[in-house]
Every structure is written in C-alpha cells, then in structure tokens.
Design a protein around this motif. Sequence first.
Motif, PDB file in Angstrom:
ATOM      1  N   ILE A 118       0.834  -1.203   0.000  1.00  0.00           N
ATOM      2  CA  ILE A 118       0.000   0.000   0.000  1.00  0.00           C
ATOM      3  C   ILE A 118       0.872   1.257   0.000  1.00  0.00           C
ATOM      4  N   GLY A 119       1.929   1.250   0.816  1.00  0.00           N
ATOM      5  CA  GLY A 119       2.820   2.408   0.868  1.00  0.00           C
ATOM      6  C   GLY A 119       3.469   2.696  -0.479  1.00  0.00           C
ATOM      7  N   LEU A 120       3.944   1.651  -1.147  1.00  0.00           N
ATOM      8  CA  LEU A 120       4.535   1.833  -2.471  1.00  0.00           C
ATOM      9  C   LEU A 120       3.505   2.334  -3.474  1.00  0.00           C
ATOM     10  N   GLY A 121       2.279   1.803  -3.372  1.00  0.00           N
ATOM     11  CA  GLY A 121       1.224   2.241  -4.280  1.00  0.00           C
ATOM     12  C   GLY A 121       0.881   3.706  -4.101  1.00  0.00           C
ATOM     13  N   LEU A 122       0.758   4.148  -2.841  1.00  0.00           N
ATOM     14  CA  LEU A 122       0.435   5.552  -2.579  1.00  0.00           C
ATOM     15  C   LEU A 122       1.557   6.479  -3.037  1.00  0.00           C
ATOM     16  N   MET A 123       2.801   6.065  -2.804  1.00  0.00           N
ATOM     17  CA  MET A 123       3.926   6.909  -3.211  1.00  0.00           C
ATOM     18  C   MET A 123       4.022   6.992  -4.740  1.00  0.00           C
ATOM     19  N   SER A 124       3.852   5.866  -5.419  1.00  0.00           N
ATOM     20  CA  SER A 124       3.926   5.890  -6.885  1.00  0.00           C
ATOM     21  C   SER A 124       2.805   6.728  -7.474  1.00  0.00           C
ATOM     22  N   TYR A 125       1.604   6.592  -6.925  1.00  0.00           N
ATOM     23  CA  TYR A 125       0.482   7.398  -7.411  1.00  0.00           C
ATOM     24  C   TYR A 125       0.761   8.884  -7.216  1.00  0.00           C
ATOM     25  N   SER A 126       1.295   9.248  -6.071  1.00  0.00           N
ATOM     26  CA  SER A 126       1.583  10.652  -5.782  1.00  0.00           C
ATOM     27  C   SER A 126       2.633  11.207  -6.745  1.00  0.00           C
ATOM     28  N   LEU A 127       3.709  10.452  -6.963  1.00  0.00           N
ATOM     29  CA  LEU A 127       4.753  10.907  -7.873  1.00  0.00           C
ATOM     30  C   LEU A 127       4.231  11.082  -9.293  1.00  0.00           C
ATOM     31  N   LEU A 128       3.429  10.120  -9.761  1.00  0.00           N
ATOM     32  CA  LEU A 128       2.929  10.191 -11.125  1.00  0.00           C
ATOM     33  C   LEU A 128       1.825  11.236 -11.267  1.00  0.00           C
ATOM     34  N   ALA A 129       1.083  11.504 -10.187  1.00  0.00           N
ATOM     35  CA  ALA A 129       0.105  12.595 -10.221  1.00  0.00           C
ATOM     36  C   ALA A 129       0.820  13.939 -10.338  1.00  0.00           C
ATOM     37  N   ILE A 130       1.925  14.105  -9.612  1.00  0.00           N
ATOM     38  CA  ILE A 130       2.719  15.329  -9.737  1.00  0.00           C
ATOM     39  C   ILE A 130       3.271  15.447 -11.159  1.00  0.00           C
ATOM     40  N   ALA A 131       3.697  14.318 -11.732  1.00  0.00           N
ATOM     41  CA  ALA A 131       4.204  14.341 -13.103  1.00  0.00           C
ATOM     42  C   ALA A 131       3.122  14.805 -14.076  1.00  0.00           C
ATOM     43  N   SER A 132       1.877  14.374 -13.862  1.00  0.00           N
ATOM     44  CA  SER A 132       0.800  14.830 -14.744  1.00  0.00           C
ATOM     45  C   SER A 132       0.545  16.326 -14.577  1.00  0.00           C
ATOM     46  N   LEU A 133       0.677  16.838 -13.353  1.00  0.00           N
ATOM     47  CA  LEU A 133       0.540  18.286 -13.141  1.00  0.00           C
ATOM     48  C   LEU A 133       1.640  19.047 -13.878  1.00  0.00           C
ATOM     49  N   PHE A 167      10.360  14.030 -16.720  1.00  0.00           N
ATOM     50  CA  PHE A 167      10.753  12.654 -17.031  1.00  0.00           C
ATOM     51  C   PHE A 167      11.484  11.989 -15.864  1.00  0.00           C
ATOM     52  N   ARG A 168      12.173  12.774 -15.057  1.00  0.00           N
ATOM     53  CA  ARG A 168      12.769  12.204 -13.851  1.00  0.00           C
ATOM     54  C   ARG A 168      11.683  11.701 -12.910  1.00  0.00           C
ATOM     55  N   LEU A 169      10.631  12.501 -12.753  1.00  0.00           N
ATOM     56  CA  LEU A 169       9.523  12.099 -11.883  1.00  0.00           C
ATOM     57  C   LEU A 169       8.825  10.865 -12.422  1.00  0.00           C
ATOM     58  N   ILE A 170       8.594  10.838 -13.737  1.00  0.00           N
ATOM     59  CA  ILE A 170       7.930   9.677 -14.324  1.00  0.00           C
ATOM     60  C   ILE A 170       8.793   8.432 -14.135  1.00  0.00           C
ATOM     61  N   PHE A 171      10.100   8.563 -14.336  1.00  0.00           N
ATOM     62  CA  PHE A 171      10.981   7.403 -14.173  1.00  0.00           C
ATOM     63  C   PHE A 171      10.941   6.883 -12.737  1.00  0.00           C
ATOM     64  N   VAL A 172      11.086   7.787 -11.762  1.00  0.00           N
ATOM     65  CA  VAL A 172      11.050   7.358 -10.363  1.00  0.00           C
ATOM     66  C   VAL A 172       9.690   6.775 -10.022  1.00  0.00           C
ATOM     67  N   GLY A 173       8.621   7.422 -10.514  1.00  0.00           N
ATOM     68  CA  GLY A 173       7.273   6.912 -10.253  1.00  0.00           C
ATOM     69  C   GLY A 173       7.054   5.530 -10.824  1.00  0.00           C
ATOM     70  N   VAL A 174       7.588   5.283 -12.022  1.00  0.00           N
ATOM     71  CA  VAL A 174       7.441   3.958 -12.642  1.00  0.00           C
ATOM     72  C   VAL A 174       8.234   2.915 -11.870  1.00  0.00           C
ATOM     73  N   VAL A 175       9.414   3.279 -11.392  1.00  0.00           N
ATOM     74  CA  VAL A 175      10.194   2.337 -10.580  1.00  0.00           C
ATOM     75  C   VAL A 175       9.424   1.950  -9.323  1.00  0.00           C
ATOM     76  N   VAL A 176       8.867   2.938  -8.626  1.00  0.00           N
ATOM     77  CA  VAL A 176       8.104   2.652  -7.399  1.00  0.00           C
ATOM     78  C   VAL A 176       6.833   1.875  -7.730  1.00  0.00           C
ATOM     79  N   LEU A 177       6.176   2.222  -8.866  1.00  0.00           N
ATOM     80  CA  LEU A 177       4.975   1.484  -9.278  1.00  0.00           C
ATOM     81  C   LEU A 177       5.322   0.035  -9.610  1.00  0.00           C
ATOM     82  N   THR A 178       6.473  -0.182 -10.222  1.00  0.00           N
ATOM     83  CA  THR A 178       6.923  -1.547 -10.516  1.00  0.00           C
ATOM     84  C   THR A 178       7.113  -2.345  -9.227  1.00  0.00           C
ATOM     85  N   LEU A 179       7.701  -1.719  -8.228  1.00  0.00           N
ATOM     86  CA  LEU A 179       7.872  -2.387  -6.936  1.00  0.00           C
ATOM     87  C   LEU A 179       6.523  -2.669  -6.288  1.00  0.00           C
ATOM     88  N   SER A 180       5.578  -1.738  -6.437  1.00  0.00           N
ATOM     89  CA  SER A 180       4.241  -1.946  -5.864  1.00  0.00           C
ATOM     90  C   SER A 180       3.541  -3.129  -6.523  1.00  0.00           C
TER      91      SER A 180
END
Length: 254
Positions: A118-133, A167-180
């Motif tokens: 759950i923690g990884l999911g919330l963090m990945s969602y937050s990072l990728l939401a910021i990337a969309s902003l 793209f840095r945010l998207i990359f980090v977000g995808v890494v965390v989403l992959t772990l989730s």
Amino acid sequence: MAFYLLAAFACVHNLLNPQNTGPRYGLLAAICALLLHGIWLYDTVVQVPGQNLSMLNVASIISLIISALMTVLVIRFNVLLLMPLVYGFAGLLLAADSLLPGYYSVHLETRPEVLLHIGLGLMSYSLLAIASLLAILLGFLDHRLKKHKLSNLPAMPPLMTLERYLFRLIFVGVVVLTLSISSGLFFLQEMFSPGKAHKALLTIVAWCVYVVLLWGHHRLGWRGRKVIWASVAGSILLTLAYFGSRFVREVLLS
C-alpha cells in the motif's frame, strides 16, 4: 484547512506580485498545514486495533504526500503556478474527510507486506500525479510561448528544465509502481480475485502507458503533446484503479 487556504492565498499573492521579496509567509503556512494535516491523519487513520483506510482517508493521505513533495519541488525551482491548486485541493479533501467521515477497517499491523504494498502504491500514485501536473503546466507554457504570451506570466522555469524534471519524476514513479505491482504479485494471493482484478489490470495498463512513454522519449524523442496526453492518461488510469471501485462501494452504494 485554514493554513492550506492561507498558503494558497500567499502563492496567488506572490504570483500577482513577483517583485515581492519579503518573508516567505506562504512557505511557513504550508509547513504548518502539512504538520497539522499529518497529525490529524494519524489520529484519524491509526486506531487500536487496525487502521481506517476509507476512500477519503486514503485520498487525504495522497494529498498530503503530493503537497509535501510539491512544497519541496517549489523550493528547488519555480512551479508556483501550480501551488494554489495543490494547496486548495488538499484543503478541500481535508474538509470533505472531516464532514463526510467513512470507515474501512484493515489490520496492517499483522500483515507488514500489505503495508509495504500500500505504501509503495500511494507513493507511486503521488509521484505520477505530480508528473501529470507538470505535464499540464508544460503544455500550458508551450501554448503560451507559441502565442507569444509569456510576458504577462510570472517567472517560470525554462521549458527544457521543466521537461527534464517531468521525465525524472515519471521514471522514479514507474520504478516505485513496478515495486508496488511486484509486491502485490508476490505477497497478495487475492490480487486477481473477483472484485479486485480490475484494479490490478488498470494498474498494469497504466504501467504499460508510462513504460511506453519513457521508451518513446528515449528512443524516438517523443515530446510535446504525446508526453502530455500519455502522462494524463496514465494518471487517470491509476485514479480509476485506486478509487473507482471504492467510490462505487463507499459512496454510490452506501
């Protein structure tokens, strides 16, 4: 909520008065809002025994993470144009969570692997939401640049710098989403059970969208509208995955 509104008002004031060099009252208000928000969430979510992870509680946790990360980001480079939206939305979610309390009890203290997932999911969602902003801001600034209407806007970071951070945010977000996703496949036997399979499938589809986006940017030089639409589409898919069924179950059918 008052501190969030004060921080949003201070950001608007700084946008309208870019020459203002006084104390950063907005930053101080934002820090107070984040601290009080965290204390309130701890008191609301953490119970003995169990945790209350209602839909609005989870949304409020995500808004806290996004607000905290964006506060750090705005210190590094100027994305002040997004901050009234970020702080205002966090305040509205906090108000909704206070006025419309829900209850969805879980017991993560007995299942630390689920807490990790759950923690990884919330963090990945937050990072990728910021990337969309940032993608939306990038598109807005690019449009204004083509119309030669950037002169009446406050100082903004260069478009290339904004794109690099995106793209840095998207990359980090995808890494965390992959772990989730990996932790869910490894620890959660019910991940593809009836009633939950759609969440896993939408999350995997969103992951594919982001991976294709990163590949297209690296190998084919994708930029501009493709990047913006793909970032927003991935964020929408994750939102449907995380909140779609919860909204139907906790709001429409309650």
